[in-house]
Design a protein around this motif. Structure first.
Motif, PDB file in Angstrom:
ATOM      1  N   GLN A 227       0.797  -1.234   0.000  1.00 18.12           N
ATOM      2  CA  GLN A 227       0.000   0.000   0.000  1.00 18.12           C
ATOM      3  C   GLN A 227       0.831   1.286   0.000  1.00 18.12           C
TER       4      GLN A 227
ATOM      5  N   LYS B 295      -4.199   6.116  -3.334  1.00 15.58           N
ATOM      6  CA  LYS B 295      -5.240   5.802  -2.353  1.00 15.58           C
ATOM      7  C   LYS B 295      -5.130   4.325  -2.008  1.00 15.58           C
ATOM      8  N   PRO B 296      -5.048   4.000  -0.735  1.00 11.69           N
ATOM      9  CA  PRO B 296      -4.902   2.582  -0.376  1.00 11.69           C
ATOM     10  C   PRO B 296      -6.092   1.772  -0.881  1.00 11.69           C
ATOM     11  N   GLU B 297      -5.835   0.508  -1.205  1.00 10.86           N
ATOM     12  CA  GLU B 297      -6.917  -0.389  -1.618  1.00 10.86           C
ATOM     13  C   GLU B 297      -7.924  -0.548  -0.485  1.00 10.86           C
ATOM     14  N   GLY B 298      -9.164  -0.807  -0.865  1.00  5.62           N
ATOM     15  CA  GLY B 298     -10.180  -1.061   0.155  1.00  5.62           C
ATOM     16  C   GLY B 298     -10.106  -2.499   0.629  1.00  5.62           C
ATOM     17  N   VAL B 299     -10.337  -2.695   1.919  1.00  2.00           N
ATOM     18  CA  VAL B 299     -10.435  -4.037   2.481  1.00  2.00           C
ATOM     19  C   VAL B 299     -11.915  -4.277   2.773  1.00  2.00           C
ATOM     20  N   HIS B 300     -12.475  -5.290   2.143  1.00  2.00           N
ATOM     21  CA  HIS B 300     -13.932  -5.445   2.126  1.00  2.00           C
ATOM     22  C   HIS B 300     -14.481  -6.452   3.122  1.00  2.00           C
TER      23      HIS B 300
ATOM     24  N   LEU C  22     -14.052  -7.079   6.406  1.00  2.00           N
ATOM     25  CA  LEU C  22     -13.930  -6.879   7.855  1.00  2.00           C
ATOM     26  C   LEU C  22     -15.102  -7.493   8.619  1.00  2.00           C
ATOM     27  N   MET C  23     -16.197  -7.775   7.907  1.00  2.00           N
ATOM     28  CA  MET C  23     -17.316  -8.483   8.528  1.00  2.00           C
ATOM     29  C   MET C  23     -16.844  -9.760   9.227  1.00  2.00           C
TER      30      MET C  23
ATOM     31  N   LEU D 136     -14.241 -10.197  10.913  1.00  2.00           N
ATOM     32  CA  LEU D 136     -13.754  -9.921  12.267  1.00  2.00           C
ATOM     33  C   LEU D 136     -14.826 -10.277  13.278  1.00  2.00           C
TER      34      LEU D 136
ATOM     35  N   LEU E 217     -22.209  -4.381  12.124  1.00  2.00           N
ATOM     36  CA  LEU E 217     -21.834  -3.695  10.883  1.00  2.00           C
ATOM     37  C   LEU E 217     -23.095  -3.431  10.081  1.00  2.00           C
TER      38      LEU E 217
ATOM     39  N   GLU F   9     -18.551  -2.315   1.508  1.00  2.00           N
ATOM     40  CA  GLU F   9     -17.678  -1.181   1.184  1.00  2.00           C
ATOM     41  C   GLU F   9     -16.245  -1.495   1.579  1.00  2.00           C
TER      42      GLU F   9
ATOM     43  N   VAL G  88     -12.669  -0.630   3.232  1.00  2.83           N
ATOM     44  CA  VAL G  88     -12.109   0.210   4.285  1.00  2.83           C
ATOM     45  C   VAL G  88     -10.653   0.465   3.897  1.00  2.83           C
ATOM     46  N   HIS G  89     -10.324   1.754   3.742  1.00  4.54           N
ATOM     47  CA  HIS G  89      -9.050   2.110   3.099  1.00  4.54           C
ATOM     48  C   HIS G  89      -7.944   2.496   4.069  1.00  4.54           C
TER      49      HIS G  89
END
Lengths: 351, 351
Positions: A265, A270-275, A277-278, A280, B262, B272, B274-275
């Motif tokens: 990154q 712009k950093p890539e999105g991490v999708h 996280l659900m 977690l 969430l 979405e 998260v960046h």
């Protein structure tokens, strides 16, 4: 110019940032200056030391350490200061005005990309006590990356025998040690890296259970499912981005993720999105970022563990050493395309 | 139909899923059936209990609990089973074949969206011992959301006096209690919610230090910087997505984020991105997802803390109660547009 004696000035080659970096760093962003000179004597009362740099460490976070991207600048035409790059290295004390150091001491820690450095803030330096190992190791397995691996694995990942451990950028200085510490504890260990040569290194020399080349995996989720059909307990993250997103899909309940680096990154606008996280929540996973400076108090304990294993050959270590400060810029730039195999070091002088 | 005696069949209204949900749930995805009947007697040897449902809790995770979106189905034409929705509620035992329960006991836990339920797996039920509070509280502040708030705040967030605490979806059952627990500990507490009415509730009734309507903030980062000029120590995350991304930019070193829900992501085809996870590393932040079932052993300790505060009025609680099972589908659907003010409850029967 005076010659001989304590007023002697010697030439002092330096690596200097020519312009601020945009995107990935390029060799042409830096230059090697041969104009500098330095007096090999610490100014009296300065409380500093004068060192000869022996080995310099190439690390992605040097981008930040040197503000190479000029973050937050309003004037985009501005030029960087004409000073050598700052980074970790191994050096020999030539002169000292500081009570903790004397001529002949070997140290590792924050120094500069030049032949000789006057260091007036010695807080970032550790004295080297054990010299029956290659001194270059103190840029890596026995230095900051080593304690990073140790603290990240033991303090952040809460590992236990039998855990399924995944390490990205596994052939780097940190990854090599994390994997071997995990193996010694009795974990199942898989690493990812960016070339066949690195994958071979992980499997054959470092004795990881498995390793794969992420560049040859169109579907990282599928790759992880292949190596972790029962899921991942611990992810030691050196890269972030898409790999982190795929790992999240494969974590086991109560898994732990240590965020150590995000090299994928650093050079994106712009950093890539991490999708994902659900996951977690679904798997009650913990992610924690950490910096090694919070764990320096563990350094003696770390050496007690690692030095005997190195002596017995139970922990091995692979370096990629280029000879000569002139090759420093290319070595640093190569990090970002994964050019190096093993820890990238620049040899400035053998003693 | 027989009348009177233990073989009596009574009518049993039920809320049933008509078709699998795509996107946000709609009222028309469910229907209320008045065709069902039930015998108010537990079959002998079944080890179950027969309850009259008094209050039902509306919760976003009912989507998952009931597989309302038919995750992983290959046949998209398939129809959901014709059974009432499953969810948390408060109920009164009418008959029992289980040694731990007797007629007249009040319980909270997993039941069904219908007037009467035969519960054969009583593991998800807690007996209600304290009845000097409104029984509906056991769907919220004294039930699963309450222990969620307690465990998430104390076990995941490691709070201490003076911490700067931010809570999203703060007017929900969980958020209300987290904020008040944080205030009692001496923290600075800010909540976000989705309407002026909810913001007023947070500031005036629940005594948060500050609150804001996220829907009126075009720049969430700027909003957070306004309320947290020195940054956030603890974020209790009930929403994920864009808010989490903005929070990451505002975390203080060694901050803690508890991922509790969430809701912003549940109805998206693709979550979405998260960046700003880089800030986990920069600020050594911990994020941890958790589920309340891991913390049920703390329930007695939780009641010891919260019940006296409720009795003394130091902890208050706001509910949004609709009367009648017929209104259940609308109440559930309303969660996803933030229609409710306070914890959404469906009153089935007053006793």
């Amino acid at each position: 110019m005076a010659s001989g004696g304590e007023n002697e000035q010697v030439s002092n080659k330096q690596v200097i940032l020519k312009n601020y970096v945009t995107g990935s760093p390029k060799e042409s962003d830096m230059y090697v200056s041969t104009n500098g000179t330095i007096k090999l004597k610490v100014p009296e009362g300065s409380n500093g030391i004068l060192v000869k740099n022996l080995y310099l460490s190439c690390d992605p976070y040097m981008l930040d350490l040197n503000n190479m991207k000029n973050y937050g600048a309003s004037n985009t035409d501005s030029k960087p200061p004409v000073t050598p790059l700052v980074g970790y290295g191994v050096a020999k004390v030539l002169d000292s005005e500081h009570p903790n150091f004397k001529k002949g001491d070997l140290v590792w820690g924050i120094t500069k990309w030049e032949e000789y450095s006057l260091i007036t803030n010695v807080e970032g330096l550790f004295k080297i006590q054990h010299t029956n190992v290659p001194l270059s190791y103190y840029t890596g397995i026995l230095g900051m990356p080593g304690i990073t691996a140790y603290a990240g694995f033991y303090e952040i990942c809460s590992p236990k025998r039998g855990d399924h451990v995944f390490i990205s950028a596994a052939s780097g200085a940190v990854g090599q040690l994390v994997g071997q510490l995990a193996k010694l504890l009795g974990c199942y260990v898989v690493g990812s890296a960016g070339s066949k040569e690195k994958v071979d290194l992980l499997k054959n020399k470092l004795k990881f259970d498995e390793a794969f080349n992420y560049k040859e995996e169109p579907d990282l989720d599928a790759a992880l499912k292949r190596y972790f059909p029962e899921g991942i307990d611990i992810y030691f993250d050196n890269v972030g981005g898409k790999m982190l997103d795929a790992v999240l899909l494969n974590m086991r309940p109560h898994g732990r993720i240590a965020v150590c680096g995000l090299i994928s990154q650093y050079n994106l606008d712009k950093p890539e999105g991490v999708h994902n996280l659900m996951h977690l929540l679904i798997k009650q996973v913990q992610i924690k970022g950490f910096v090694v400076t919070d764990y320096y108090h563990l350094f003696p304990k770390f050496l007690d563990l690692v030095l005997p294993h190195i002596a017995e050959g139970k922990i091995v270590y692979v370096e990629d050493i280029v000879e000569g400060l002139e090759l420093g810029p290319a070595a640093f730039v190569g990090l970002f395309s994964g050019h190096n195999v093993g820890k990238q070091v620049v040899l400035v002088s053998k003693e």
